[in-house]
Design a protein around this motif. Structure first.
Motif, PDB file in Angstrom:
ATOM      1  N   UNK A 158       0.721   7.052  -6.341  1.00  0.00           N
ATOM      2  CA  UNK A 158      -0.411   7.975  -6.572  1.00  0.00           C
ATOM      3  C   UNK A 158      -0.109   9.390  -6.384  1.00  0.00           C
ATOM      4  N   UNK A 159       1.363  10.111  -5.488  1.00  0.00           N
ATOM      5  CA  UNK A 159       2.006  10.704  -5.265  1.00  0.00           C
ATOM      6  C   UNK A 159       2.979  11.791  -6.422  1.00  0.00           C
ATOM      7  N   UNK A 160       3.171  10.534  -6.785  1.00  0.00           N
ATOM      8  CA  UNK A 160       4.373  11.042  -8.303  1.00  0.00           C
ATOM      9  C   UNK A 160       3.050  10.780  -9.521  1.00  0.00           C
ATOM     10  N   UNK A 161       1.609  10.745  -9.299  1.00  0.00           N
ATOM     11  CA  UNK A 161       0.686  10.864 -10.521  1.00  0.00           C
ATOM     12  C   UNK A 161       1.226   9.785 -11.374  1.00  0.00           C
ATOM     13  N   UNK A 162       1.108   8.239 -11.392  1.00  0.00           N
ATOM     14  CA  UNK A 162       1.259   7.548 -11.599  1.00  0.00           C
ATOM     15  C   UNK A 162       0.974   5.967 -11.148  1.00  0.00           C
ATOM     16  N   UNK A 207       0.681  -1.154  -0.096  1.00  0.00           N
ATOM     17  CA  UNK A 207       0.311  -0.313  -0.612  1.00  0.00           C
ATOM     18  C   UNK A 207       0.775   1.440  -0.181  1.00  0.00           C
ATOM     19  N   UNK A 208       1.794   1.367   0.706  1.00  0.00           N
ATOM     20  CA  UNK A 208       2.646   2.249   1.009  1.00  0.00           C
ATOM     21  C   UNK A 208       3.322   2.661  -0.952  1.00  0.00           C
ATOM     22  N   UNK A 209       3.645   1.699  -1.324  1.00  0.00           N
ATOM     23  CA  UNK A 209       4.193   1.471  -3.234  1.00  0.00           C
ATOM     24  C   UNK A 209       3.329   2.385  -4.136  1.00  0.00           C
ATOM     25  N   UNK A 210       1.889   1.985  -3.695  1.00  0.00           N
ATOM     26  CA  UNK A 210       0.846   2.155  -4.410  1.00  0.00           C
ATOM     27  C   UNK A 210       0.991   3.901  -4.066  1.00  0.00           C
TER      28      UNK A 210
END
Length: 154
Positions: free
Chosen positions: A94-98, A87-90
């Motif tokens: 998301x933070x980097x909009x990809x 979930x951290x990776x996801x």
């Protein structure tokens, strides 16, 4: 001050968490790329079936996850750690909009483009009900039970 009941609070938490992890809005471009020659009726049917498959997979893991993990020897703390890392990776993606590769890979989109009916796979599983959604569902279930869900062998 208005205080929501714990059930409403948890329902909103669960819905929000699952909606963000499943991310059906981000699946739309992949879905359209996979189904360029399908009619709107066929697309609607595939989307409906994929939604039911996703709900069924998440419910199955919520109901049978304890026994699946007992059979494979996985403990709840180990699964929570692995799920949290996923979930951290996801979240970082998301933070980097990809779009996270843990949710959908370009190979899945390409493989889906060659299939006639993509409702169950790759759309239902793993694009919608991927490892992140399954992890979230099981972690939410353990929280709903007050953390008393034990996957350890007896």
């Amino acid at each position: 001050m208005f205080r929501m009941t714990p059930l409403i609070e948890f329902t909103l938490l669960a819905f929000g968490s699952l909606f963000v992890i499943v991310d059906p809005i981000a699946v739309v471009p992949g879905f359209l790329a996979i189904t360029p020659s399908d009619t709107p009726e066929q697309r609607e049917r595939m989307a409906r079936i994929a939604s039911f498959v996703m709900a069924g997979v998440l419910l199955a893991f919520a109901l049978l996850g304890k026994w699946i993990f007992q059979f494979t020897g996985i403990t709840l703390p180990a699964f929570q750690i692995a799920g949290s890392v996923l979930l951290l990776r996801i979240a970082l993606d998301m933070l980097y909009a990809k779009r996270s590769a843990a949710q959908e890979t370009s190979e899945e989109v390409e493989a889906g483009a060659t299939k006639e009916d993509i409702a169950i796979t790759p759309l239902g599983v793993p694009m919608l009900a991927g490892p992140g959604a399954i992890s979230t569902a099981l972690i939410l279930l353990s929280q709903a039970r007050g953390g008393s869900l034990s996957f350890s062998r007896r």
